[in-house]
Scaffold this motif. Sequence first.
Motif, PDB file in Angstrom:
ATOM      1  N   THR A   1      40.412  35.863  50.610  1.00 16.17           N
ATOM      2  CA  THR A   1      39.279  34.950  49.644  1.00 16.17           C
ATOM      3  C   THR A   1      38.828  36.064  48.718  1.00 16.17           C
ATOM      4  OG1 THR A   1      39.011  33.698  51.623  1.00 16.17           O
ATOM      5  CG2 THR A   1      37.160  33.827  50.258  1.00 16.17           C
ATOM      6  N   VAL A   2      38.296  37.302  49.430  1.00 12.53           N
ATOM      7  CA  VAL A   2      37.377  38.303  48.452  1.00 12.53           C
ATOM      8  C   VAL A   2      38.200  38.712  47.450  1.00 12.53           C
ATOM      9  CG1 VAL A   2      37.695  40.622  49.662  1.00 12.53           C
ATOM     10  CG2 VAL A   2      35.616  39.718  48.797  1.00 12.53           C
ATOM     11  N   ILE A   3      39.531  38.701  47.586  1.00 15.11           N
ATOM     12  CA  ILE A   3      40.548  39.329  46.268  1.00 15.11           C
ATOM     13  C   ILE A   3      40.389  38.275  45.273  1.00 15.11           C
ATOM     14  CG2 ILE A   3      42.851  39.611  45.610  1.00 15.11           C
ATOM     15  CD1 ILE A   3      43.419  40.576  48.388  1.00 15.11           C
ATOM     16  N   PHE A   4      40.439  37.255  45.472  1.00 17.61           N
ATOM     17  CA  PHE A   4      40.483  36.288  44.321  1.00 17.61           C
ATOM     18  C   PHE A   4      39.136  35.921  43.978  1.00 17.61           C
ATOM     19  CE2 PHE A   4      44.927  36.233  45.965  1.00 17.61           C
ATOM     20  CZ  PHE A   4      45.351  36.056  44.646  1.00 17.61           C
ATOM     21  N   SER A   5      38.214  36.302  44.657  1.00 18.85           N
ATOM     22  CA  SER A   5      36.601  36.009  44.366  1.00 18.85           C
ATOM     23  C   SER A   5      36.173  37.070  43.313  1.00 18.85           C
ATOM     24  CB  SER A   5      35.863  36.132  45.600  1.00 18.85           C
ATOM     25  OG  SER A   5      34.654  36.101  45.222  1.00 18.85           O
ATOM     26  N   ALA A   6      36.882  38.272  43.588  1.00 18.67           N
ATOM     27  CA  ALA A   6      36.751  39.288  42.675  1.00 18.67           C
ATOM     28  C   ALA A   6      37.466  39.149  41.321  1.00 18.67           C
ATOM     29  CB  ALA A   6      37.273  40.767  43.207  1.00 18.67           C
ATOM     30  N   PHE A   7      38.715  38.505  41.422  1.00 15.88           N
ATOM     31  CA  PHE A   7      39.531  38.186  40.205  1.00 15.88           C
ATOM     32  C   PHE A   7      38.427  36.846  39.445  1.00 15.88           C
ATOM     33  CE2 PHE A   7      43.712  39.506  41.969  1.00 15.88           C
ATOM     34  CZ  PHE A   7      43.899  40.309  40.868  1.00 15.88           C
ATOM     35  N   GLY A   8      37.948  36.105  40.276  1.00 19.32           N
ATOM     36  CA  GLY A   8      36.990  35.121  39.676  1.00 19.32           C
ATOM     37  C   GLY A   8      36.021  35.719  38.846  1.00 19.32           C
ATOM     38  N   GLY A   9      35.530  37.011  39.123  1.00 17.79           N
ATOM     39  CA  GLY A   9      34.450  37.516  38.329  1.00 17.79           C
ATOM     40  C   GLY A   9      35.055  37.907  36.794  1.00 17.79           C
ATOM     41  N   PHE A  10      35.969  38.060  36.545  1.00 19.65           N
ATOM     42  CA  PHE A  10      36.856  38.355  35.235  1.00 19.65           C
ATOM     43  C   PHE A  10      36.825  37.021  34.616  1.00 19.65           C
ATOM     44  CE2 PHE A  10      38.266  41.758  37.591  1.00 19.65           C
ATOM     45  CZ  PHE A  10      37.821  43.093  37.000  1.00 19.65           C
ATOM     46  N   GLY A  11      36.296  37.023  33.456  1.00 21.87           N
ATOM     47  CA  GLY A  11      36.397  35.646  32.553  1.00 21.87           C
ATOM     48  C   GLY A  11      37.693  34.821  32.671  1.00 21.87           C
ATOM     49  N   LEU A  12      38.470  36.014  32.235  1.00 21.37           N
ATOM     50  CA  LEU A  12      40.095  35.209  32.076  1.00 21.37           C
ATOM     51  C   LEU A  12      40.589  34.593  33.530  1.00 21.37           C
ATOM     52  CD1 LEU A  12      42.602  35.263  30.267  1.00 21.37           C
ATOM     53  CD2 LEU A  12      43.509  37.253  31.484  1.00 21.37           C
ATOM     54  N   PHE A  13      39.929  34.724  34.515  1.00 22.09           N
ATOM     55  CA  PHE A  13      40.291  34.312  35.912  1.00 22.09           C
ATOM     56  C   PHE A  13      39.275  33.526  36.657  1.00 22.09           C
ATOM     57  CE2 PHE A  13      42.930  38.052  35.392  1.00 22.09           C
ATOM     58  CZ  PHE A  13      44.242  37.518  35.314  1.00 22.09           C
ATOM     59  N   ALA A  14      38.295  32.870  35.634  1.00 24.12           N
ATOM     60  CA  ALA A  14      37.190  32.261  36.508  1.00 24.12           C
ATOM     61  C   ALA A  14      37.680  31.030  37.060  1.00 24.12           C
ATOM     62  CB  ALA A  14      36.233  31.878  35.102  1.00 24.12           C
ATOM     63  N   PHE A  15      38.695  30.438  36.980  1.00 24.22           N
ATOM     64  CA  PHE A  15      39.306  29.318  37.821  1.00 24.22           C
ATOM     65  C   PHE A  15      39.406  29.695  39.153  1.00 24.22           C
ATOM     66  CE2 PHE A  15      42.818  31.341  35.497  1.00 24.22           C
ATOM     67  CZ  PHE A  15      43.727  31.493  36.828  1.00 24.22           C
ATOM     68  N   PHE A  16      39.387  30.828  39.516  1.00 22.81           N
ATOM     69  CA  PHE A  16      39.592  31.397  41.133  1.00 22.81           C
ATOM     70  C   PHE A  16      38.281  31.227  41.624  1.00 22.81           C
ATOM     71  CE2 PHE A  16      43.571  34.234  39.673  1.00 22.81           C
ATOM     72  CZ  PHE A  16      44.225  33.278  40.380  1.00 22.81           C
ATOM     73  N   GLY A  17      37.191  31.107  40.926  1.00 22.17           N
ATOM     74  CA  GLY A  17      35.617  30.960  41.459  1.00 22.17           C
ATOM     75  C   GLY A  17      35.459  31.864  42.607  1.00 22.17           C
ATOM     76  N   ASN A  18      35.051  31.391  43.619  1.00 24.08           N
ATOM     77  CA  ASN A  18      34.648  32.244  44.764  1.00 24.08           C
ATOM     78  C   ASN A  18      35.892  32.636  45.880  1.00 24.08           C
ATOM     79  OD1 ASN A  18      35.176  29.933  46.055  1.00 24.08           O
ATOM     80  ND2 ASN A  18      32.795  29.852  47.016  1.00 24.08           N
ATOM     81  N   GLY A  19      36.854  32.569  45.217  1.00 19.64           N
ATOM     82  CA  GLY A  19      38.053  32.661  46.187  1.00 19.64           C
ATOM     83  C   GLY A  19      38.494  31.464  47.143  1.00 19.64           C
TER      84      GLY A  19
END
Length: 486
Positions: free
Chosen positions: A108-126
């Motif tokens: 969950t936290v891995i993709f929440s961190a990805f969601g912090g980058f504009g390109l991967f905003a669709f990952f949201g909070n993971g």
Amino acid sequence: MKHDVKEKVGFGGLTGLIIGGTIGSGIFALPATLTAGANPEGILIGWTIVAVGMFSLAGVYRNLTLQQPEIDDGIYGWSKHLFGDLCGFIANYGHGIGDAVGNASYLTVIFSAFGGFGLFAFFGNGTTWPAVVAASILLWIVTGFVLRGVHTSTVMNNITTIAKVIPISLFIILAILNFSPHTFMAHFNSTQVFNITNQMWEHVSILDQSKSVLLSAMWTLIGIESGTIFAARARKLSDVARATNIGAIFVIILLVGTSVLSLGLMAPSKISALHDPSVAGLMAKMVGNWGGWLINACLIISVIGALIAWVSLCSEEIRVASRGGSATKWLNELNQNEAPKNALLITSSLTQFLMILAGLYSAGYVVLLKFSTSLAVVPYFFTSLYALKSVIKGTGFKGRSSHERLSSAIVALLSTAFTLFMIFGAGLRYLLLGAIIWMTGFWFYYKGKQEKNEKMSRSEWFWWGIIALMAISGIIGLLTGTLNIK
């Protein structure tokens, strides 16, 4: 029942497992987490107690490994020698399934961190569905690495451990160079703490401040037992003891260094208001925006590294309970690479199930992590009690000095007191949730008894009854909303 493996793990691999398993995402959020409830004096007092607890726990692992080398299966073996098969099973099955829960929090936290980058905003909070799908793919890729054997997974863990330790070390060096004694002392013993939730200053005693540090920092201890879990695969048991010592020292330096040195960079109230991971904001303050990007990237690497370590560790824990005769032989089956294929299927499938639940209910990272770590505290307590029992009975002290026995007694007492505090600190409600997890293993335990042509004793039926009642209470609490796990 004990099937030895040919592929052994050396000192370097064991040390990497300990550091990689302990240093996950928490270290990157520590500055804001601790300053949310404490100022420098309270933080220093809290860390002093945590350090004593960590080293006493590591000391128990080291002493038992060296004093009783015939027990080569770590916390499972020690728990089993404390109160029998049931105690050993509860310790390792609960810990192993708890690690599977923790793996869901890592994903969950891995993709929440990805969601912090504009390109991967669709990952949201993971917990968005794109994140759940991507996390599921990553989970089974990592599972594939572990199925290739412990050597492959430890090598991958060591690579990611190096990749995350270097930037943390860089942060500590830069923090030393930018450290301001004036900033550090400005709020040193203040009893005024800024509450970021209501945006108000509140009076908090130094005692309560240090207590909040204890409750926040104790989660960073999880993983220090990683070497003992792989004791049966170690080339030498003395390597387990050495790796545990060095790993504990290295981990405490990184954790304390990151959180305490940050207090000389910003006022506590400003640190607590930083966006997670707070280390990124502090890094950006020192070197510019590229520093924040570096930390965010390293958070992803760090947690992937911890995920690799714990996917391997949690399946190994389930296998060890079977290897020791406390569960069905099915869980001890290895593939051609000597990976525990059936135990891995159980733990990774559970993690997958939890990821789907995360998508349905937006399950929070913190809740999953607290639940996971609370399951680990029980075997810590069992191990500490066994160390105390060994000192009293003299088990493992034949031919050893009275001084060694006395020092072992002190370490065991400190560890027992500390782990007992951790259980109460985590919240007794998590024990009810833990009972639900333990009950899912009843069939594996009962089947193991049948395979040995043994009947469950009255004592075993009694304790399984107590666990069942606790589990029912937990389920009712969850359904009625009276059990709050947030």
